[in-house]
Design a protein around this motif. Structure first.
Motif, PDB file in Angstrom:
ATOM      1  N   UNK A  15      83.430  52.843  35.695  1.00 26.11           N
ATOM      2  CA  UNK A  15      83.145  53.351  36.789  1.00 26.11           C
ATOM      3  C   UNK A  15      84.296  53.044  38.116  1.00 26.11           C
ATOM      4  N   UNK A  16      83.539  53.529  39.598  1.00 19.95           N
ATOM      5  CA  UNK A  16      83.247  52.507  40.511  1.00 19.95           C
ATOM      6  C   UNK A  16      82.216  52.242  41.249  1.00 19.95           C
ATOM      7  N   UNK A  17      82.411  50.887  41.707  1.00 21.50           N
ATOM      8  CA  UNK A  17      81.027  49.651  42.726  1.00 21.50           C
ATOM      9  C   UNK A  17      80.137  51.171  43.178  1.00 21.50           C
ATOM     10  N   UNK A  18      81.052  52.098  44.421  1.00 22.75           N
ATOM     11  CA  UNK A  18      80.124  52.157  45.135  1.00 22.75           C
ATOM     12  C   UNK A  18      79.087  53.455  44.389  1.00 22.75           C
ATOM     13  N   UNK A  19      79.899  54.297  43.817  1.00 15.92           N
ATOM     14  CA  UNK A  19      79.340  54.992  42.955  1.00 15.92           C
ATOM     15  C   UNK A  19      77.789  54.120  42.496  1.00 15.92           C
ATOM     16  N   UNK A  20      78.312  53.171  41.399  1.00 14.33           N
ATOM     17  CA  UNK A  20      76.986  52.372  40.338  1.00 14.33           C
ATOM     18  C   UNK A  20      76.124  52.064  41.722  1.00 14.33           C
ATOM     19  N   UNK A  21      76.825  51.400  42.525  1.00 15.31           N
ATOM     20  CA  UNK A  21      75.530  51.287  43.605  1.00 15.31           C
ATOM     21  C   UNK A  21      74.930  51.302  43.870  1.00 15.31           C
TER      22      UNK A  21
ATOM     23  N   UNK B 170      81.670  64.587  44.060  1.00 12.91           N
ATOM     24  CA  UNK B 170      82.592  64.454  44.447  1.00 12.91           C
ATOM     25  C   UNK B 170      83.897  64.644  42.596  1.00 12.91           C
ATOM     26  N   UNK B 171      84.906  65.881  42.833  1.00 11.20           N
ATOM     27  CA  UNK B 171      86.126  65.628  41.882  1.00 11.20           C
ATOM     28  C   UNK B 171      86.320  64.486  42.282  1.00 11.20           C
ATOM     29  N   UNK B 172      87.010  64.081  43.591  1.00  7.69           N
ATOM     30  CA  UNK B 172      88.140  63.266  43.696  1.00  7.69           C
ATOM     31  C   UNK B 172      87.840  61.988  43.419  1.00  7.69           C
ATOM     32  N   UNK B 173      86.355  61.194  44.113  1.00 10.41           N
ATOM     33  CA  UNK B 173      85.559  60.209  43.271  1.00 10.41           C
ATOM     34  C   UNK B 173      84.395  60.177  42.213  1.00 10.41           C
ATOM     35  N   UNK B 174      85.306  60.645  41.209  1.00  9.63           N
ATOM     36  CA  UNK B 174      84.607  60.209  40.154  1.00  9.63           C
ATOM     37  C   UNK B 174      85.403  60.764  38.480  1.00  9.63           C
TER      38      UNK B 174
ATOM     39  N   UNK C  12      91.177  42.109  43.377  1.00  2.00           N
ATOM     40  CA  UNK C  12      92.324  42.849  42.781  1.00  2.00           C
ATOM     41  C   UNK C  12      92.009  43.584  42.539  1.00  2.00           C
ATOM     42  N   UNK C  13      91.023  44.473  42.216  1.00  2.00           N
ATOM     43  CA  UNK C  13      90.917  46.122  41.075  1.00  2.00           C
ATOM     44  C   UNK C  13      89.961  46.482  42.300  1.00  2.00           C
ATOM     45  N   UNK C  14      89.381  46.223  43.062  1.00  2.00           N
ATOM     46  CA  UNK C  14      88.899  46.878  43.947  1.00  2.00           C
ATOM     47  C   UNK C  14      88.671  47.010  45.598  1.00  2.00           C
TER      48      UNK C  14
ATOM     49  N   UNK D 219      87.209  57.907  51.324  1.00  2.00           N
ATOM     50  CA  UNK D 219      88.598  57.418  49.975  1.00  2.00           C
ATOM     51  C   UNK D 219      88.683  55.725  50.582  1.00  2.00           C
ATOM     52  N   UNK D 220      87.808  55.423  52.124  1.00  2.00           N
ATOM     53  CA  UNK D 220      87.901  54.158  51.477  1.00  2.00           C
ATOM     54  C   UNK D 220      86.713  53.138  50.803  1.00  2.00           C
ATOM     55  N   UNK D 221      86.030  53.784  50.477  1.00  2.00           N
ATOM     56  CA  UNK D 221      84.989  53.691  49.614  1.00  2.00           C
ATOM     57  C   UNK D 221      85.977  53.076  47.378  1.00  2.00           C
ATOM     58  N   UNK D 222      86.063  53.538  48.008  1.00  2.00           N
ATOM     59  CA  UNK D 222      87.295  54.067  46.513  1.00  2.00           C
ATOM     60  C   UNK D 222      88.786  53.238  46.192  1.00  2.00           C
ATOM     61  N   UNK D 223      89.372  52.594  47.091  1.00  2.00           N
ATOM     62  CA  UNK D 223      90.175  52.152  47.282  1.00  2.00           C
ATOM     63  C   UNK D 223      91.516  52.327  48.041  1.00  2.00           C
ATOM     64  N   UNK D 224      91.650  53.722  48.525  1.00  2.00           N
ATOM     65  CA  UNK D 224      92.875  54.429  49.303  1.00  2.00           C
ATOM     66  C   UNK D 224      92.653  53.994  50.503  1.00  2.00           C
ATOM     67  N   UNK D 225      93.142  54.124  51.383  1.00  2.00           N
ATOM     68  CA  UNK D 225      93.801  53.998  52.809  1.00  2.00           C
ATOM     69  C   UNK D 225      92.584  55.674  53.591  1.00  2.00           C
ATOM     70  N   UNK D 226      93.142  56.297  52.788  1.00  2.00           N
ATOM     71  CA  UNK D 226      92.616  57.512  53.561  1.00  2.00           C
ATOM     72  C   UNK D 226      92.681  58.616  52.002  1.00  2.00           C
ATOM     73  N   UNK D 227      91.959  59.680  52.759  1.00  2.00           N
ATOM     74  CA  UNK D 227      91.565  60.959  51.673  1.00  2.00           C
ATOM     75  C   UNK D 227      92.969  61.307  51.059  1.00  2.00           C
ATOM     76  N   UNK D 228      93.520  61.704  49.914  1.00  2.00           N
ATOM     77  CA  UNK D 228      94.138  62.502  49.096  1.00  2.00           C
ATOM     78  C   UNK D 228      94.298  63.307  50.137  1.00  2.00           C
TER      79      UNK D 228
END
Lengths: 450, 450
Positions: free
Chosen positions: A108-114, B104-108, A201-203, B141-150
């Motif tokens: 899982x991703x921390x944002x979704x779980x939190x 979201x299909x992008x962040x799951x 390192x991971x997130x 995107x920035x909540x999931x390790x990316x600088x911006x949306x794909x």
């Protein structure tokens, strides 16, 4: 020992969680057909168990989980409803009891779980807990684009960072961030809503969370790993540890170790609750309890019991002599990936070693990897009291053999004994799970200094 | 037009979804204080709206979502409870109405999403739907390790594969896989539980899902993108399309296009339901409706309305002349990332162009990017009937200005008019959302050929 002596030995009372493991901890439970074979997909089945547990003032119900289909579906019910949605349903059918949902930090991703747990905490009025697991096993990995599970050390490194992120997200809205003044149009104080700007390192997670701070401040955190990585993680972050301990001595040693580890992180050890599992097969008399156990065992024969020992040690059952001790010399040589969870394996080996048990004897003393007690309500109350008073446990994760009768007997027959001994509440005194467990409201790491 | 004429023009009846957008579609709703400023975090607020909607036999309630905190929390309520857990709670407070959760299909990951929605479908007794979104915008995107949306194209390529995987997972247990014979010990037919062994560009997923097939076969799929990528995805996979259409002509054109696209994928176009949004401000008389609208507008002044136009076209409000037409020559030059969603922008431009509106006029004809009607119950019923009968819509996603009064007025005043005209049900005839929408039970792609 008199009641007054008991209650003087420790402050407070024990915690009790009810572990809803499918049809019960015994693999024969579904075949006894107390409920329909589809009941594990029916929300009413869980609501019923939760209401019975709440009648007994239990702290929480608990759902284990893993993101893969396990076991042989031709012989056993397969699959499970996802715990966060299922326990949302259960929370709304109850008023006080806590709900502990397992979810993976590896998949899982921390944002979704939190966010999901903060939402559950809001919806349940402060009764949510997350049991953090890292998921050994390749089946789960293969549902998430990997050939096999990441290494143990990597899973726990990720989990550590995951929890750091989750805690920051849960704190990203301060307790008093919301002003909510419709007339002036001031909704929140923006100085009290924080980006977390986490880069690890991971997130990398910017935040803030898009859910304001929840009733418990943050959900209660539960952790169940007994490996070195699990113990380090749990003692640092968890509010409660679910553990498998099969002998009092091991339970006491684990208890001492975890409390010391918690202190080592600068925590108050009282606020790390140690809760070993206990599987129960209860009858009004010992004979009744053993008849109940025999009836369940009859569905798969003694072989089913021996299989659980064989599975943990990674040696086929047919190569084992039931009346001999464990083949210690072979066990050491079995590769790690052929065995079950490290904690479960060790607990089983410790029991066999300490009591010098044959494989058959051992097979009747454990269930789903946990200590098993087949006996009367008095005997169950005695062992719970004994472990609690001897500082081997702050509470227990109860795993009845079969639902719903297993939880009914526990609530109606065991709980009153504990209450009479002054070891368990007669009614709920708090409204949140954190309050049930005797944990303080957490300080917000972003709170503005005055 | 008489009732009989109406009901002869089209078979069946329109579908109606209730879109719970915080305190309502109007940004001034929270300041009117029909409910407390924390109500959007309170499950009772949503259960109340759902029960009112169910009283009106509406098909579903709908929750939009995105995994990031949006807007200025100093001025507007910020954050939302996660839709799958919130709608689990809502489903259990209702009996018939469907629940549509955005994710979201992008962040799951597809395994997690497929499982959670299958679980919700079980728990709700077949009333679950997933609204698939790909999430433009860098905040998520920035909540999931990316600088911006794909890139748009990459988000939709991922969504396409995501849905392919999810459908396979939902089909991985055949309808009759479970035998559930406790006496013989046969739980499931293993030939009817399938690994999916998916290997694609974005995902590798072995399966099977660890939740057996759900009451609707699979959750209803909703899609809302109006870009080329969104239309391709929606026409291929979705059961219902939520869309923004501001003029009848555009609505008809979109309707024809999507039905043709569905046919192009080999689908029966009847089973792709087109549901434009309609924002409503309803009063017993036109004067009352406008007074209600003015009262809401008063909280942010006319500026708030102009801001919504400015935000979509990506030009600051202060650079716009409210009494002039849109600055068409400048709009073309605004970079894509400065604008809002493509579908919302086009719908707004189309309305201004077709009716030659000034910016001020346009600002009073749209709300949260959707067509706005300020008027009487008769006027709302008229426009719904008109669009429905003219094949611009199979149903509507209703977005009241303010809750709970907005849904009460709609259910108590508009629904009876639609019922009298033979365009909407008087009571539920089915028990699943799929049945409400007139969709067939889906065929399982793995079903064994006889």
């Amino acid at each position: 020992m008199s009641t007054s002596q008991h209650s003087n030995l420790r402050d407070g009372q024990m915690s009790l969680g009810m572990n809803i493991l499918g049809f019960g901890a015994h693999s024969g439970a579904w075949r006894q057909a107390e409920v329909h074979a589809n009941a594990y997909l029916d929300v009413d089945y869980y609501r019923n168990i939760a209401r019975i547990s709440e009648r007994g003032c239990l702290d929480a119900i608990f759902l284990a989980d893993g993101p893969a289909l396990a076991g042989d579906v031709s012989k056993h019910p397969g699959g499970r409803l996802e715990p966060t949605v299922l326990l949302t349903a259960v929370a709304l059918a109850t008023q006080r009891i806590g709900v502990i949902a397992t979810a993976s930090s590896t998949y899982n991703d921390p944002f979704n779980i939190a966010r999901r747990f903060a939402s559950l905490d809001h919806i349940s009025g402060g009764r949510a807990a997350w049991n953090v697991v890292t998921n050994a096993g390749d089946a789960a990995a293969q549902n998430f684009g990997l050939a096999g599970a990441p290494l143990h050390v990597d899973r726990y490194a990720r989990a550590d960072e995951f929890l750091d992120v989750a805690l920051k997200l849960w704190d990203s809205w301060e307790d008093d961030a919301i002003i909510g003044d419709a007339r002036s149009g001031h909704f929140a104080d923006p100085r009290k809503v924080h980006s977390i700007d986490f880069v690890g390192q991971h997130f990398s997670v910017k935040g803030p969370l898009n859910v304001p701070r929840s009733p418990q401040g943050r959900p209660v955190l539960v952790q169940a790993g007994s490996s070195e990585g699990g113990k380090a993680l749990g003692s640092r972050y968890a509010d409660a540890i679910f553990t498998t301990q099969t002998t009092l001595e091991d339970g006491q040693q684990f208890y001492r170790e975890m409390k010391a580890r918690a202190a080592g992180w600068g925590r108050n050890p009282e606020y790390l609750k140690i809760m070993p599992g206990l599987s129960t097969v209860i009858g009004s008399t010992e004979a009744e309890a053993h008849a109940r156990f025999d009836a369940l065992n009859a569905w798969h024969g003694e072989h089913g019991l021996l299989e659980q020992v064989a599975g943990r040690i990674g040696i086929p059952a047919k190569e084992l002599d039931p009346d001999a001790p464990l083949p210690w010399e072979r066990i050491g040589a079995v590769a790690e990936f052929e065995r079950g969870s490290q904690g479960f394996l060790e607990a089983q080996l410790n029991l066999a070693r300490r009591e010098n048990l044959s494989i058959r004897q051992l097979s009747r003393r454990i269930l789903v990897g946990h200590r098993l007690l087949v006996g009367t309500p008095e005997q169950v109350a005695d062992t719970l009291s004994h472990w609690y008073l001897a500082h081997a446990a702050d509470g227990f994760n109860i795993m009845p053999d079969m639902f719903p009768s297993g939880v009914e007997i526990f609530v109606d027959e065991v709980v009153p004994l504990l209450q009479r001994r002054g070891l368990f509440r007669h009614e709920y005194t708090g409204s949140t799970l954190r309050e049930h467990l005797g944990l303080p409201f957490p300080t917000n790491q972003y709170a503005l200094r005055a």
